[in-house]
Scaffold this active site. Structure first.
Site, PDB file in Angstrom:
ATOM      1  N   LYS A   1      -9.379 -10.535 -17.780  1.00  0.00           N
ATOM      2  CA  LYS A   1      -9.514 -10.649 -19.238  1.00  0.00           C
ATOM      3  C   LYS A   1      -8.760 -11.857 -19.824  1.00  0.00           C
ATOM      4  O   LYS A   1      -9.300 -12.581 -20.653  1.00  0.00           O
ATOM      5  CB  LYS A   1      -8.981  -9.366 -19.887  1.00  0.00           C
ATOM      6  CG  LYS A   1      -9.304  -9.236 -21.352  1.00  0.00           C
ATOM      7  CD  LYS A   1     -10.640  -8.572 -21.523  1.00  0.00           C
ATOM      8  CE  LYS A   1     -10.988  -8.245 -22.930  1.00  0.00           C
ATOM      9  NZ  LYS A   1     -12.251  -7.483 -22.985  1.00  0.00           N
TER      10      LYS A   1
ATOM     11  N   HIS B   1       8.513  -7.209  -3.208  1.00  0.00           N
ATOM     12  CA  HIS B   1       7.307  -7.535  -3.977  1.00  0.00           C
ATOM     13  C   HIS B   1       7.504  -8.818  -4.787  1.00  0.00           C
ATOM     14  O   HIS B   1       8.056  -8.762  -5.885  1.00  0.00           O
ATOM     15  CB  HIS B   1       6.946  -6.375  -4.919  1.00  0.00           C
ATOM     16  CG  HIS B   1       6.396  -5.205  -4.179  1.00  0.00           C
ATOM     17  ND1 HIS B   1       5.065  -5.091  -3.846  1.00  0.00           N
ATOM     18  CD2 HIS B   1       7.011  -4.113  -3.666  1.00  0.00           C
ATOM     19  CE1 HIS B   1       4.876  -3.968  -3.174  1.00  0.00           C
ATOM     20  NE2 HIS B   1       6.038  -3.361  -3.047  1.00  0.00           N
TER      21      HIS B   1
ATOM     22  N   GLY C   1       0.849  -1.189   0.000  1.00  0.00           N
ATOM     23  CA  GLY C   1       0.000   0.000   0.000  1.00  0.00           C
ATOM     24  C   GLY C   1       0.877   1.228   0.000  1.00  0.00           C
ATOM     25  O   GLY C   1       2.074   1.133   0.263  1.00  0.00           O
TER      26      GLY C   1
ATOM     27  N   GLU D   1       5.316 -10.384  -6.345  1.00  0.00           N
ATOM     28  CA  GLU D   1       4.350 -10.454  -7.448  1.00  0.00           C
ATOM     29  C   GLU D   1       4.848  -9.820  -8.738  1.00  0.00           C
ATOM     30  O   GLU D   1       4.263 -10.044  -9.791  1.00  0.00           O
ATOM     31  CB  GLU D   1       3.011  -9.808  -7.026  1.00  0.00           C
ATOM     32  CG  GLU D   1       2.994  -8.285  -6.908  1.00  0.00           C
ATOM     33  CD  GLU D   1       3.495  -7.749  -5.572  1.00  0.00           C
ATOM     34  OE1 GLU D   1       4.227  -8.469  -4.869  1.00  0.00           O
ATOM     35  OE2 GLU D   1       3.161  -6.595  -5.236  1.00  0.00           O
TER      36      GLU D   1
ATOM     37  N   CYS E   1       5.216  -6.219   1.678  1.00  0.00           N
ATOM     38  CA  CYS E   1       5.576  -4.800   1.788  1.00  0.00           C
ATOM     39  C   CYS E   1       4.794  -4.134   2.927  1.00  0.00           C
ATOM     40  O   CYS E   1       4.984  -4.485   4.081  1.00  0.00           O
ATOM     41  CB  CYS E   1       5.361  -4.096   0.442  1.00  0.00           C
ATOM     42  SG  CYS E   1       6.104  -2.459   0.406  1.00  0.00           S
ATOM     43  N   TYR E   2       3.866  -3.227   2.598  1.00  0.00           N
ATOM     44  CA  TYR E   2       3.060  -2.611   3.657  1.00  0.00           C
ATOM     45  C   TYR E   2       2.400  -3.686   4.519  1.00  0.00           C
ATOM     46  O   TYR E   2       2.329  -3.554   5.745  1.00  0.00           O
ATOM     47  CB  TYR E   2       1.993  -1.713   3.032  1.00  0.00           C
ATOM     48  CG  TYR E   2       1.112  -1.018   4.040  1.00  0.00           C
ATOM     49  CD1 TYR E   2       1.482   0.205   4.565  1.00  0.00           C
ATOM     50  CD2 TYR E   2      -0.076  -1.606   4.461  1.00  0.00           C
ATOM     51  CE1 TYR E   2       0.683   0.839   5.496  1.00  0.00           C
ATOM     52  CE2 TYR E   2      -0.882  -0.982   5.400  1.00  0.00           C
ATOM     53  CZ  TYR E   2      -0.502   0.244   5.916  1.00  0.00           C
ATOM     54  OH  TYR E   2      -1.290   0.859   6.838  1.00  0.00           O
TER      55      TYR E   2
ATOM     56  N   ASP F   1     -16.017 -10.511 -24.369  1.00  0.00           N
ATOM     57  CA  ASP F   1     -16.689 -10.762 -23.089  1.00  0.00           C
ATOM     58  C   ASP F   1     -18.101 -11.320 -23.281  1.00  0.00           C
ATOM     59  O   ASP F   1     -18.467 -12.339 -22.683  1.00  0.00           O
ATOM     60  CB  ASP F   1     -16.759  -9.484 -22.244  1.00  0.00           C
ATOM     61  CG  ASP F   1     -15.392  -8.859 -22.038  1.00  0.00           C
ATOM     62  OD1 ASP F   1     -14.401  -9.572 -22.258  1.00  0.00           O
ATOM     63  OD2 ASP F   1     -15.324  -7.677 -21.673  1.00  0.00           O
TER      64      ASP F   1
END
Ligand code: XMP
Length: 513
Positions: A369, A172, A57, A174, A84-85, A230
């Site tokens: 997506k 991080h 964050g 990710e 992290c945060y 979609d």
């Protein structure tokens, strides 16, 4: 349905990190869902998560009003990973110390693993690169925690309390700039939290088929097809669940790209054997648009007429109670709150009014997506639909500057088809976010053969982008531009010049209107 599918809650502490974490967890074949940090303990318990991840964050834990979470989360016995945060919050809430060390760390940072613990090991090097973005740092781990890694400015870059199954990393995992990040996340998911990698696109399809059947029962459903990915995937999925109880309605506005109307009919009626009402409404749209030059008026006319035509057509589907929509997960997360969502609803001219008396069926609500594309392929939809570029609801109506006419649509369709064909044969289709042609409301002098011409230019627009919020003009090879230009001028009647748009967004937008 068979075995339980594990689920991970990603608690969002702000900024953009949560979505990326959720996607990485799903890439590890574990279902994940993003929840706000204001979630209550009862709500968490009700979701029965296998594990919880706290996102990063933008704030400092010491800031007044910094996002936090009910401490009771640590007593649930559900494994937790703070990033992290999220890691700093764990340290602070459980009695460690978070401080300003002075410098902070941003970008690629060397990490030294002190103990493999649950997150490292498995053949990973003890010295590795990680991506950092922090100003504060954990300086003392809380009682019961072991420090498993450090960096030059983070004495506690990773920590864990295996007894309580609480873990934290300052970096991080990710992001792609942390080369072992995905492996570290998987160690948390599989080893520390005991998740099984069972969440796959076929499990998604099975689950949704069951849910749609339960929701619709013996009722009738309708689905508006736009030609876009979609609505196409939503329709195919619902059709798998309820077969002929689904009727699709395709409003052909005459403003689609070349061949697109036929392709929708071919795919859905012939290949997928879906009942399809094909409304040929081009004349009505051209009549309504005659002489209208203001872009906002054009959008409004197209949008309102679309709704009227759709309502007429769906009224013909006796007792339809359910409306299938291709709502995706990012729409659900963002809805109402962020700017992005507002831009989208403003854009969604194909969107239907609230007062239509239908119950919504939204089988893609949990998917990103790329996952929707994978589901579409698995359901047998062709690549032309699954990999279709974003296309504005009002269609070519916004890519013709000034008044729209049937003749101009034909010119634009032809030029646009050449642009897309050439991008495809250059093998650049999946690298480019959108590539299309625009027909401006001007003419200029040229010479073809021995004749002076006075005709329209075509503007080629090709952009790269992650999410359409920002975009850069694509550096298409000159040879490719040359082929497009000569083909357009030779093959498209009424065009004597081709220009390439070299504007990024901002300050430009992707579309010309
Ligand atoms: P702009 O032109 O604002 O476009 O940079 C951003 C993205 O949105 C698409 N777009 C639309 N999509 N209905 C849609 O579903 C619309 O009315 C619409 N208008 C623009 C555009 O193609 C780009 O991908």
């Amino acid at each position: 349905m068979s075995q339980r599918v594990d689920s991970v809650l990603v608690v969002d502490f702000g900024a953009q990190y949560a979505q990326l974490i959720a996607r990485r967890v799903r890439e590890a074949h574990v279902y994940s869902e993003i929840v706000p940090h204001t979630i209550t303990i009862d709500e968490i318990v009700a979701k029965k998560p296998t594990a919880i991840i706290f996102s990063g964050g933008p704030k400092s834990v010491h800031t007044e009003g910094a996002p936090s979470i009910d401490r009771a989360v640590y007593d649930l016995g559900v494994p937790i990973l703070g990033i992290c945060y999220g890691a700093q919050l764990i340290a602070q809430q459980l009695g460690g110390r978070v401080d300003r060390t002075g410098r902070g760390e941003y970008g690629r940072t060397p990490l030294s693993v002190r103990a493999a613990g649950a997150l490292f090991g498995g053949g990973m090097p003890d010295e590795q690169q990680v991506w950092m973005s922090h100003f504060d740092a954990i300086v003392d781990a809380p009682p019961g925690f072991t420090v498993t890694a450090t960096t030059p400015e983070a004495p506690v870059a990773a920590l864990e309390d295996t007894a309580r199954a609480i873990y934290g990393v300052q970096f991080h995992p990710e992001v792609v700039h942390t080369p072992y990040g995905q492996q570290i996340l998987q160690h948390f998911l599989y080893n520390a939290a005991g998740c099984e990698p069972r969440w796959t696109m076929s499990s998604v399809i099975d689950t949704q088929v069951d849910l749609v059947r339960a929701q619709v029962g013996a009722g009738r459903a309708i689905c508006g097809l736009s030609g876009g990915v979609d609505s196409a995937v939503a329709a195919a999925l619902v059709h798998k669940a309820i077969g002929s109880q689904l009727t699709c309605v395709f409003v052909d506005t005459g403003l689609m790209r070349k061949g697109e109307g036929e392709q929708v009919v071919e795919t859905f009626r012939r290949n997928q054997k879906i009942e399809l009402v094909h409304v040929r409404a081009a004349d009505r749209f051209f009549d309504a648009l005659a002489g209208v030059t203001d872009p906002e008026r054009k959008r409004k006319i197209i949008g309102e007429l679309f709704i009227r035509v759709f309502e007429d057509a769906s009224g013909g589907v006796e007792d339809a109670k359910f409306l299938v929509q291709g709502t995706l997960y990012p729409d659900v997360i963002e809805s109402g709150t962020s700017k992005a969502a507002k831009i989208k609803s403003h854009h969604n001219v194909g969107g239907l009014p609230d007062d239509m008396d239908f119950e919504l069926v939204e089988p893609l609500r949990a998917l990103f997506k790329d996952e929707v594309r994978a589901v579409g392929s698995e359901l047998g939809l062709p690549d032309e639909i699954v990999w279709r570029q974003p296309f504005p609801g009002p269609g070519l109506g916004v890519r013709i500057i000034g008044a729209v006419s049937r003749e101009k649509v034909e010119i634009l369709q032809h030029a646009d088809a050449i642009v897309r064909e050439e991008v495809k044969s250059a093998g650049l289709e999946r690298e480019i976010w959108q590539a299309f042609a625009v027909l401006p409301d001007i003419r200029s002098v040229g010479v073809q053969g021995d004749e002076r011409t006075y005709a329209h230019p075509i503007i080629i627009r090709a952009v790269t982008s992650e999410d359409a919020m920002t975009a850069d003009w694509a550096r298409l090879p000159y040879e490719l531009l040359e082929t497009m230009s000569s083909r357009i001028i030779n093959e498209v009647q009424g065009v004597n010049r081709v220009a390439y748009d070299i504007t990024s967004k901002p300050p430009g937008t992707i579309e010309w209107e």
